[in-house]
Each structure stands twice: as structure tokens, then as C-alpha cells.
Design a protein around this motif. Sequence first.
Motif, PDB file in Angstrom:
ATOM      1  N   THR A  94       0.806  -1.221   0.000  1.00 12.86           N
ATOM      2  CA  THR A  94       0.000   0.000   0.000  1.00 12.86           C
ATOM      3  C   THR A  94       0.843   1.277   0.000  1.00 12.86           C
ATOM      4  OG1 THR A  94      -0.060  -0.087   2.413  1.00 12.86           O
ATOM      5  CG2 THR A  94      -1.897  -1.114   1.237  1.00 12.86           C
ATOM      6  N   LEU A  95       2.159   1.137  -0.162  1.00 16.25           N
ATOM      7  CA  LEU A  95       3.047   2.293  -0.031  1.00 16.25           C
ATOM      8  C   LEU A  95       3.078   3.124  -1.312  1.00 16.25           C
ATOM      9  CD1 LEU A  95       4.711   3.076   2.440  1.00 16.25           C
ATOM     10  CD2 LEU A  95       6.661   1.903   1.445  1.00 16.25           C
ATOM     11  N   ALA A  96       2.801   4.431  -1.180  1.00 22.39           N
ATOM     12  CA  ALA A  96       2.921   5.332  -2.336  1.00 22.39           C
ATOM     13  C   ALA A  96       4.408   5.514  -2.670  1.00 22.39           C
ATOM     14  CB  ALA A  96       2.278   6.677  -2.011  1.00 22.39           C
ATOM     15  N   ARG A  97       4.682   6.053  -3.852  1.00 22.49           N
ATOM     16  CA  ARG A  97       6.080   6.230  -4.278  1.00 22.49           C
ATOM     17  C   ARG A  97       6.846   7.112  -3.293  1.00 22.49           C
ATOM     18  NH1 ARG A  97       4.238   7.477  -9.889  1.00 22.49           N
ATOM     19  NH2 ARG A  97       5.041   9.530  -9.401  1.00 22.49           N
ATOM     20  N   ASP A  98       8.120   6.770  -3.097  1.00 23.63           N
ATOM     21  CA  ASP A  98       8.960   7.464  -2.119  1.00 23.63           C
ATOM     22  C   ASP A  98       8.926   8.980  -2.287  1.00 23.63           C
ATOM     23  OD1 ASP A  98       9.622   4.904  -1.346  1.00 23.63           O
ATOM     24  OD2 ASP A  98      11.641   4.940  -2.186  1.00 23.63           O
ATOM     25  N   HIS A  99       9.179   9.439  -3.515  1.00 18.62           N
ATOM     26  CA  HIS A  99       9.292  10.884  -3.736  1.00 18.62           C
ATOM     27  C   HIS A  99       7.945  11.590  -3.574  1.00 18.62           C
ATOM     28  CE1 HIS A  99      13.540  11.045  -4.735  1.00 18.62           C
ATOM     29  NE2 HIS A  99      13.361   9.860  -5.296  1.00 18.62           N
ATOM     30  N   ASP A 100       6.847  10.897  -3.841  1.00 18.33           N
ATOM     31  CA  ASP A 100       5.522  11.485  -3.616  1.00 18.33           C
ATOM     32  C   ASP A 100       5.286  11.693  -2.123  1.00 18.33           C
ATOM     33  OD1 ASP A 100       4.992  11.504  -6.318  1.00 18.33           O
ATOM     34  OD2 ASP A 100       3.901   9.607  -6.300  1.00 18.33           O
ATOM     35  N   ARG A 101       5.673  10.707  -1.311  1.00 15.28           N
ATOM     36  CA  ARG A 101       5.497  10.839   0.141  1.00 15.28           C
ATOM     37  C   ARG A 101       6.413  11.922   0.713  1.00 15.28           C
ATOM     38  NH1 ARG A 101       7.154   6.397   2.573  1.00 15.28           N
ATOM     39  NH2 ARG A 101       8.017   5.455   0.704  1.00 15.28           N
ATOM     40  N   LEU A 102       7.633  12.004   0.201  1.00 18.47           N
ATOM     41  CA  LEU A 102       8.562  13.066   0.615  1.00 18.47           C
ATOM     42  C   LEU A 102       7.984  14.446   0.277  1.00 18.47           C
ATOM     43  CD1 LEU A 102      11.435  13.870   1.684  1.00 18.47           C
ATOM     44  CD2 LEU A 102      12.160  13.828  -0.710  1.00 18.47           C
ATOM     45  N   ALA A 155      -2.237  21.932   2.641  1.00 13.82           N
ATOM     46  CA  ALA A 155      -1.426  21.769   1.423  1.00 13.82           C
ATOM     47  C   ALA A 155      -1.365  20.306   0.986  1.00 13.82           C
ATOM     48  CB  ALA A 155      -0.008  22.317   1.646  1.00 13.82           C
ATOM     49  N   VAL A 156      -1.390  19.403   1.967  1.00 12.40           N
ATOM     50  CA  VAL A 156      -1.378  17.959   1.669  1.00 12.40           C
ATOM     51  C   VAL A 156      -2.717  17.547   1.073  1.00 12.40           C
ATOM     52  CG1 VAL A 156      -1.208  15.648   2.679  1.00 12.40           C
ATOM     53  CG2 VAL A 156       0.385  17.445   3.396  1.00 12.40           C
ATOM     54  N   ALA A 157      -3.814  18.032   1.652  1.00 11.35           N
ATOM     55  CA  ALA A 157      -5.152  17.725   1.126  1.00 11.35           C
ATOM     56  C   ALA A 157      -5.274  18.184  -0.321  1.00 11.35           C
ATOM     57  CB  ALA A 157      -6.223  18.383   1.990  1.00 11.35           C
ATOM     58  N   ALA A 158      -4.780  19.397  -0.598  1.00  7.47           N
ATOM     59  CA  ALA A 158      -4.854  19.945  -1.960  1.00  7.47           C
ATOM     60  C   ALA A 158      -4.057  19.079  -2.930  1.00  7.47           C
ATOM     61  CB  ALA A 158      -4.339  21.387  -1.970  1.00  7.47           C
ATOM     62  N   GLU A 159      -2.871  18.654  -2.516  1.00  2.00           N
ATOM     63  CA  GLU A 159      -2.020  17.831  -3.391  1.00  2.00           C
ATOM     64  C   GLU A 159      -2.636  16.455  -3.621  1.00  2.00           C
ATOM     65  OE1 GLU A 159       1.103  16.709  -5.871  1.00  2.00           O
ATOM     66  OE2 GLU A 159       0.453  18.695  -5.211  1.00  2.00           O
ATOM     67  N   LEU A 160      -3.198  15.868  -2.583  1.00  2.00           N
ATOM     68  CA  LEU A 160      -3.836  14.555  -2.742  1.00  2.00           C
ATOM     69  C   LEU A 160      -5.025  14.654  -3.692  1.00  2.00           C
ATOM     70  CD1 LEU A 160      -3.736  13.098   0.895  1.00  2.00           C
ATOM     71  CD2 LEU A 160      -2.349  12.426  -1.071  1.00  2.00           C
ATOM     72  N   HIS A 161      -5.788  15.735  -3.568  1.00  2.00           N
ATOM     73  CA  HIS A 161      -6.934  15.939  -4.446  1.00  2.00           C
ATOM     74  C   HIS A 161      -6.473  16.103  -5.897  1.00  2.00           C
ATOM     75  CE1 HIS A 161     -10.955  17.081  -5.650  1.00  2.00           C
ATOM     76  NE2 HIS A 161     -10.435  18.106  -6.294  1.00  2.00           N
ATOM     77  N   LYS A 162      -5.454  16.930  -6.088  1.00  7.01           N
ATOM     78  CA  LYS A 162      -4.953  17.241  -7.427  1.00  7.01           C
ATOM     79  C   LYS A 162      -4.301  16.015  -8.100  1.00  7.01           C
ATOM     80  CE  LYS A 162      -1.104  19.554  -8.300  1.00  7.01           C
ATOM     81  NZ  LYS A 162      -0.076  20.565  -8.040  1.00  7.01           N
ATOM     82  N   SER A 163      -3.504  15.266  -7.303  1.00  2.00           N
ATOM     83  CA  SER A 163      -2.709  14.180  -7.887  1.00  2.00           C
ATOM     84  C   SER A 163      -3.488  12.874  -8.042  1.00  2.00           C
ATOM     85  CB  SER A 163      -1.492  13.917  -7.004  1.00  2.00           C
ATOM     86  OG  SER A 163      -1.902  13.356  -5.770  1.00  2.00           O
ATOM     87  N   GLY A 164      -4.564  12.726  -7.256  1.00  2.75           N
ATOM     88  CA  GLY A 164      -5.296  11.463  -7.304  1.00  2.75           C
ATOM     89  C   GLY A 164      -4.613  10.334  -6.565  1.00  2.75           C
ATOM     90  N   MET A 165      -3.583  10.640  -5.774  1.00  2.00           N
ATOM     91  CA  MET A 165      -2.918   9.596  -4.976  1.00  2.00           C
ATOM     92  C   MET A 165      -3.924   8.923  -4.054  1.00  2.00           C
ATOM     93  SD  MET A 165       0.678  11.264  -3.721  1.00  2.00           S
ATOM     94  CE  MET A 165       1.153  10.046  -2.531  1.00  2.00           C
ATOM     95  N   TYR A 166      -3.754   7.611  -3.896  1.00  2.00           N
ATOM     96  CA  TYR A 166      -4.565   6.765  -2.983  1.00  2.00           C
ATOM     97  C   TYR A 166      -6.002   6.559  -3.473  1.00  2.00           C
ATOM     98  CZ  TYR A 166      -0.671   7.859   0.147  1.00  2.00           C
ATOM     99  OH  TYR A 166       0.569   8.034   0.678  1.00  2.00           O
ATOM    100  N   ARG A 167      -6.363   7.087  -4.642  1.00  2.00           N
ATOM    101  CA  ARG A 167      -7.742   6.873  -5.098  1.00  2.00           C
ATOM    102  C   ARG A 167      -7.894   5.529  -5.777  1.00  2.00           C
ATOM    103  NH1 ARG A 167      -9.120  12.676  -5.990  1.00  2.00           N
ATOM    104  NH2 ARG A 167      -8.142  12.626  -8.000  1.00  2.00           N
ATOM    105  N   GLU A 188      -8.082   5.151   3.235  1.00  2.00           N
ATOM    106  CA  GLU A 188      -9.426   4.595   2.993  1.00  2.00           C
ATOM    107  C   GLU A 188     -10.432   5.704   2.723  1.00  2.00           C
ATOM    108  OE1 GLU A 188     -10.045   2.174   6.469  1.00  2.00           O
ATOM    109  OE2 GLU A 188      -8.785   0.547   5.680  1.00  2.00           O
ATOM    110  N   ALA A 189     -10.341   6.794   3.483  1.00  2.00           N
ATOM    111  CA  ALA A 189     -11.254   7.924   3.273  1.00  2.00           C
ATOM    112  C   ALA A 189     -11.078   8.500   1.868  1.00  2.00           C
ATOM    113  CB  ALA A 189     -11.003   9.006   4.331  1.00  2.00           C
ATOM    114  N   VAL A 190      -9.835   8.650   1.427  1.00  2.00           N
ATOM    115  CA  VAL A 190      -9.566   9.169   0.079  1.00  2.00           C
ATOM    116  C   VAL A 190     -10.145   8.223  -0.965  1.00  2.00           C
ATOM    117  CG1 VAL A 190      -7.742   9.644  -1.619  1.00  2.00           C
ATOM    118  CG2 VAL A 190      -7.505  10.493   0.731  1.00  2.00           C
ATOM    119  N   ARG A 191      -9.873   6.931  -0.787  1.00  2.00           N
ATOM    120  CA  ARG A 191     -10.335   5.930  -1.764  1.00  2.00           C
ATOM    121  C   ARG A 191     -11.857   5.914  -1.856  1.00  2.00           C
ATOM    122  NH1 ARG A 191      -7.142   2.150  -0.142  1.00  2.00           N
ATOM    123  NH2 ARG A 191      -8.618   1.166   1.267  1.00  2.00           N
ATOM    124  N   GLU A 192     -12.540   6.138  -0.717  1.00  2.00           N
ATOM    125  CA  GLU A 192     -14.002   6.091  -0.702  1.00  2.00           C
ATOM    126  C   GLU A 192     -14.649   7.439  -0.966  1.00  2.00           C
ATOM    127  OE1 GLU A 192     -14.873   4.164   3.030  1.00  2.00           O
ATOM    128  OE2 GLU A 192     -13.600   2.455   2.487  1.00  2.00           O
TER     129      GLU A 192
END
Length: 193
Positions: free
Chosen positions: A51-59, A181-193, A166-170
Motif C-alpha cells: 500500500t506504499l505510495a512512491r517514495d518521492h511522492d510521500r517526501l 497543502a497535503v489535502a490539496a495535493e492529494l486531491h490534485k494528484s489522485g494519490m490513494y484513489r 481509505e477515506a480518500v479511496r471512498e
Amino acid sequence: MASRQVGLFFGSFNPVHVGHMILANFMATRTGLDEVWLVVSPQNPLKKRGTLARDHDRLHLVELAIGDTPRLRASRVEFDLPKPSYTIDTLAVLRDKYPEYDFSLIMGSDNLASLHKWKNYELILRDFSIKVYPRPGYPGGEFLDHPNVAQYDAPLMHLSATYIREAVREGYSIHYLVPPAVAAELHKSGMYR
């Protein structure tokens, strides 16, 4: 001149959330540390990889979460080390690279309770101070009374990265769970969806 006191807060930060940031800031401002480095781990030997996102994305998310907060910084030191990365090896690299710094470990009481499973844990206990924050259901185990271990009354967080993924995926809101800033990036990038 006293050496710079740096606390190392290791984690997969998958993703980083307000619980991580509250703890990092608490440790940076209330424990005698000059800085706290959030060390993004590529792969924890005790966790499964799936379930681990890419290293540089998490950084990148950790850097966004920190923004211009003083005394906090993101570290990618483990990205260039052999995988899986072991804390003792990372500490040796950091000591070599920054001899003028005095490094401490920051960990939850759950990790302290399982420290005996870590590679060369005796050396970690002998050579580094460990700053422990409480985790629900984990009193801390046999090392809580060790002279290099100090427990702090940091705020308790019942928030997990798993819950946020799980919240993002659902499609649920993660407002207040992660820095804006993290919420905005997750929304924009689609990570974890």
C-alpha cells in the motif's frame, strides 16, 4: 560549542497527517531539540510493501506539510541506502555525514515495546537518546526505564494513515485530518484513489 540536537522522526508518512505534524512540532519545541527531521522511509522491514505510495511522492507531501515551519525539515536520507533500510545503518550514515550533530530517535511507545526486534537495538539504546510519545494500548515495555529513554506527555493521536487512505479511496473528506497543502495535493494528484 554545544552540538546541534536533532530528533529523527522516522515514518512511511503514507500519507503524512496532522498527528505526525503535531508530534513533530511538540518534539521540536518542548524536548530540548533544535530541529526535528521527518525521515521518510522507503520500506519498513516490518511492514508489507503493497500500500506504499512512491517514495518521492510521500517526501513531497511531507515537504508540503512542513511548509515554512521553523525547526522541522524533511529528510530523504534513506532513499539512497540499501533496502530494506535499518535504523542503525541510517544512524551510522547520518553520524558520518553530520559529525557536528547529536541525533536522537523519536518513536511511539509501540515501537519502543518492539525495539528488541530491531537490528542492533542494543547499540541504538547505548549510543542514542530516545524520545518516546505515548501510543494507546502500548505502555512502552522493558526499555522505558533505560537511562537513554525519556517519555513525553505528547498529545495522543488515534489517527492513522490507513484511515486517511481509505477515506480518500471512498471519496470522503479528509479536511482537518491532513495539513491543507497535503489535502490539496492529494486531491490534485489522485494519490490513494
